[in-house]
Scaffold this motif. Structure first.
Motif, mmCIF file in Angstrom:
data_model
loop_
_atom_site.group_PDB
_atom_site.id
_atom_site.type_symbol
_atom_site.label_atom_id
_atom_site.label_comp_id
_atom_site.label_asym_id
_atom_site.label_seq_id
_atom_site.Cartn_x
_atom_site.Cartn_y
_atom_site.Cartn_z
ATOM 1 N N ASN A 11 -1.428 4.390 2.750
ATOM 2 C CA ASN A 11 -1.672 2.901 2.993
ATOM 3 C C ASN A 11 -1.072 2.156 1.826
ATOM 4 O O ASN A 11 -1.223 2.696 0.349
ATOM 5 C CB ASN A 11 -3.166 2.818 3.130
ATOM 6 N N TYR A 12 -0.431 0.801 2.052
ATOM 7 C CA TYR A 12 0.141 0.019 0.997
ATOM 8 C C TYR A 12 -1.047 -0.251 -0.242
ATOM 9 O O TYR A 12 -0.707 -0.374 -1.285
ATOM 10 C CB TYR A 12 0.777 -1.011 1.413
ATOM 11 N N ASP A 13 -1.980 -0.867 0.136
ATOM 12 C CA ASP A 13 -3.256 -1.349 -0.520
ATOM 13 C C ASP A 13 -4.172 -0.187 -0.935
ATOM 14 O O ASP A 13 -4.044 0.413 -1.776
ATOM 15 C CB ASP A 13 -3.837 -2.515 0.214
ATOM 16 N N ASP A 14 -5.425 -0.178 -0.225
ATOM 17 C CA ASP A 14 -6.290 0.565 -0.272
ATOM 18 C C ASP A 14 -6.745 1.355 0.726
ATOM 19 O O ASP A 14 -6.188 0.993 1.960
ATOM 20 C CB ASP A 14 -7.666 -0.197 -0.796
ATOM 21 N N SER A 15 -6.780 2.893 0.568
ATOM 22 C CA SER A 15 -6.851 3.753 1.801
ATOM 23 C C SER A 15 -8.258 3.252 2.614
ATOM 24 O O SER A 15 -8.147 3.313 4.085
ATOM 25 C CB SER A 15 -7.251 4.990 1.153
ATOM 26 N N GLN A 34 -2.932 8.867 -0.726
ATOM 27 C CA GLN A 34 -2.150 7.724 -1.279
ATOM 28 C C GLN A 34 -0.671 8.192 -1.898
ATOM 29 O O GLN A 34 -0.684 8.921 -2.569
ATOM 30 C CB GLN A 34 -2.690 6.904 -2.414
ATOM 31 N N GLY A 38 -0.236 1.991 -3.908
ATOM 32 C CA GLY A 38 -1.492 1.605 -3.402
ATOM 33 C C GLY A 38 -2.470 1.568 -4.853
ATOM 34 O O GLY A 38 -2.092 2.278 -5.946
ATOM 35 N N ARG A 64 -4.462 11.117 -4.641
ATOM 36 C CA ARG A 64 -3.054 10.122 -5.110
ATOM 37 C C ARG A 64 -2.152 10.940 -5.650
ATOM 38 O O ARG A 64 -2.313 11.897 -6.591
ATOM 39 C CB ARG A 64 -3.870 9.260 -6.056
ATOM 40 N N THR A 68 2.490 7.607 -7.176
ATOM 41 C CA THR A 68 2.173 6.594 -6.628
ATOM 42 C C THR A 68 1.933 5.396 -7.457
ATOM 43 O O THR A 68 1.402 5.661 -8.651
ATOM 44 C CB THR A 68 0.949 6.799 -5.828
ATOM 45 N N GLU A 71 -0.078 -1.348 -6.632
ATOM 46 C CA GLU A 71 0.242 -2.490 -5.770
ATOM 47 C C GLU A 71 1.041 -3.637 -6.431
ATOM 48 O O GLU A 71 1.964 -4.218 -5.863
ATOM 49 C CB GLU A 71 -0.753 -2.654 -4.761
#
Length: 133
Positions: A11-15, A34, A38, A64, A68, A71
């Motif tokens: 996911n780009y933001d939060d899981s 992640q 993220g 994570r 990673t 964002e």
């Protein structure tokens, strides 16, 4: 409403993220990985609603990937679980891996974003995060 056997990947933001005091009581087996970009494994809010019912989730895995990136380049933290704006949760059997300080960013397993959430929710037992046993 409750949720079982959830998987979040890349996911780009939060899981996992909720903002309006979600209160599901029979939740289990949540897995998030992640990678690439993220911030938080879980971002939990209650729209500043002090009197909310804490959701209950068992068997949470938040991983994570080492490469990673946050964002937003100026973001100050990357955390597995963030509680803010009176967010609550009773979490058991939690496994967290890969959330570490990097690139000038602070990382936390669990972050309580502001004092009011700590006073109103942590101190009253509406936030609990218990590790995998």
């Amino acid at each position: 409403m409750s949720a079982k056997n959830l998987v979040a990947y890349g996911n780009y933001d939060d899981s996992f993220d909720w903002q309006d005091a979600w209160s599901g009581q029979n939740n289990s087996n949540w897995y998030a990985f992640q990678t690439v970009t993220g911030n938080f494994g879980m971002e939990i809010e209650a729209s500043a609603n002090v009197d909310n019912t804490a959701p209950k989730i068992s068997n949470i895995t938040l991983i994570r990937d080492a490469n990673t990136a946050p964002e937003v380049a100026g973001s100050s933290e990357i955390s597995a679980i963030q509680f803010k704006r009176q967010g609550t949760g009773i979490f058991s059997n939690v496994y967290i891996s890969g959330y570490k300080n990097m690139g000038g960013k602070n990382a936390y397993s669990v972050l309580i974003q502001e004092d009011t959430t700590e006073t109103n929710q942590v101190n009253t037992g509406k936030i609990k995060v218990e590790p995998l046993t």
